[in-house]
Design an enzyme around this catalytic site. Structure first.
Site, short mmCIF file in Angstrom:
data_model
loop_
_atom_site.label_atom_id
_atom_site.label_comp_id
_atom_site.label_asym_id
_atom_site.label_seq_id
_atom_site.Cartn_x
_atom_site.Cartn_y
_atom_site.Cartn_z
N ASP A 16 0.85 -1.20 0.00
CA ASP A 16 0.00 0.00 0.00
C ASP A 16 0.89 1.24 0.00
O ASP A 16 1.69 1.45 0.91
CB ASP A 16 -0.90 -0.02 1.24
CG ASP A 16 -1.96 1.06 1.21
OD1 ASP A 16 -2.03 1.81 0.23
OD2 ASP A 16 -2.73 1.14 2.19
N ASP A 56 -3.69 2.19 -5.62
CA ASP A 56 -2.47 2.32 -4.82
C ASP A 56 -2.23 1.16 -3.85
O ASP A 56 -1.36 1.26 -2.99
CB ASP A 56 -2.49 3.63 -4.03
CG ASP A 56 -3.65 3.72 -3.06
OD1 ASP A 56 -4.60 2.93 -3.20
OD2 ASP A 56 -3.61 4.59 -2.17
N GLU A 57 -2.97 0.07 -3.99
CA GLU A 57 -2.73 -1.07 -3.10
C GLU A 57 -3.13 -2.38 -3.77
O GLU A 57 -3.99 -2.41 -4.64
CB GLU A 57 -3.46 -0.90 -1.77
CG GLU A 57 -4.97 -0.90 -1.87
CD GLU A 57 -5.65 -0.89 -0.52
OE1 GLU A 57 -5.18 -1.59 0.41
OE2 GLU A 57 -6.67 -0.19 -0.39
#
Length: 398
Positions: free
Chosen positions: A13, A103-104
């Protein structure tokens, strides 16, 4: 039952993604409190978070908490490019990558010991490669289950690495607050805390039937399982999303029915273009609202046939909006969101006889092609001319 001897699931993350991209691209912002977005905080750097600034907070409140923060306008194209670069690093690490957002992601590194090293070594290398290749700080949690890997990365933030050995799982998990359990929001946490249940360990020690009586059958059993780190879900690479949606924050001023209708038109246009580009159709139209007192409501309607036809979904959304207009006029509205759920691939769609000859999907397809070739604003509805439609947030490819 098969139990993994070591944690082989990574949860990666990026820390404060939008703000980290801004700090990466502008050296003057590094080490300083950064807020992305003026009206509503889209992201805050950890330097700004230290003053209490949080995502989705109003910009005025954020600037009161951190008056020396630097406020920057969002650059969605830059965030989309950074996400693509980051996922290329993930794909180089393992073929089993399940993206959760831009984003993860979860990564399954089982069976890679001989060619890539232990899960911990892979995690160390992953963080280094994202830092060197993409220029962003990333936190990684390593554990035996998806749930615990995500909890571990949350504890390790910012810019950290936390490995939870199988023989230390419950010792790590049980002291954490109940909010660490997936599915525990404000309402559920309040129910638990009013009964003196404040930690995951206390949830684990509760009688399962007592949890069911308090929270309902599904939620009670779900939380009891997670409190014992029972999470059998595997990594699903390439899993397609179950819904496609968009939302628009409106501020605190009163909105007329005509203004709300314009917002809905823009949202539905955006959503249906995304659906057709992804080759998806859906049956359930969902309208989400946030009132002036920041309470929320949801309305939905399931169509008899899955579709990506703009006018069909727009008519359904307008119908849902009409049912709540008296309440909106009384309480005000600060956010409108629209989503289409129960998605399936359009190649599985049962075709209907073309009794309606007004254009339908053929017109949608022609407009999509014009926008693809000449830009999203090359052709638009007259009612949307000169009106801001808000930002287009980058999404994972579907």
């Amino acid at each position: 039952m098969f139990v993994q001897a070591v944690g082989t699931i990574l949860h990666a993350d990026v820390d404060a993604f939008y703000a980290s991209v801004e700090q990466r691209d502008d050296p003057r912002l590094r080490g300083r409190p950064v807020i992305v977005g003026a009206g509503v905080v889209l992201a805050a750097s950890y330097e700004a978070k230290a003053f209490g600034v949080r995502t989705a907070m109003g910009g005025r409140q954020a600037r009161r908490l951190c008056p020396h923060a630097i406020v920057v306008a969002p650059r969605m194209s830059a965030y989309a490019e950074a996400s693509k670069a980051m996922f290329r690093v993930f794909d180089d690490a393992t073929p089993l990558v399940e993206g959760l957002s831009i984003d993860e992601a979860f990564l399954d590194v089982r069976g890679l010991e001989r060619i890539a090293g232990t899960p911990t070594e892979i995690a160390v290398r992953l963080r280094r490669d994202v830092r060197e290749g993409v220029g962003l700080p990333i936190t990684v949690g390593v554990a035996r289950t998806k749930f615990l890997a995500k909890v571990a990365s949350g504890v390790a933030k910012p810019d950290g690495l936390l490995v939870v050995p199988p023989d230390r799982e419950l010792a790590f998990l049980h002291p954490l607050p109940v909010e660490a359990l997936w599915g525990v929001g404000l309402v559920t946490a309040r129910k638990l805390r009013t009964r003196g249940v404040t930690t995951v360990g206390q949830v684990a020690r509760m009688d399962p039937e007592a949890l069911v009586a308090l929270l309902g059958r599904a939620a009670g059993r779900h939380l009891h399982a997670l409190a014992h780190n029972r999470d059998p879900r595997p990594i699903h690479p390439g899993r397609r999303r179950g819904s496609i949606g968009s939302q628009r924050a409106l501020g605190r001023s009163r909105r007329s029915h005509e203004e709300l209708d314009t917002v809905v038109i823009g949202l539905v246009d955006r959503i249906t273009r995304r659906m057709r580009a992804a080759g998806r159709v859906g049956r359930t139209v969902v309208l989400r609202l946030r009132f002036g007192d920041f309470s929320r409501a949801t309305r939905s309607y399931t169509l008899p046939q899955a579709t990506a036809h703009t006018e069909t979904i727009l008519a359904t959304t307008r119908g849902l909006l009409a049912t709540v207009m008296p309440e909106l006029e009384r309480r005000g509205v600060t956010l409108v969101g629209v989503a289409v759920a129960n998605l399936e691939n359009d190649d599985t769609l049962q075709l209907a006889l073309p009794f309606d000859r007004r254009g339908g999907l053929a017109l949608d397809a022609a407009l999509d092609e014009i926008r693809r070739r000449f830009g999203a604003d090359s052709v638009t509805r007259a009612v949307l001319l000169g009106r801001s439609q808000g930002m287009t947030v980058p999404l994972l490819p579907d």
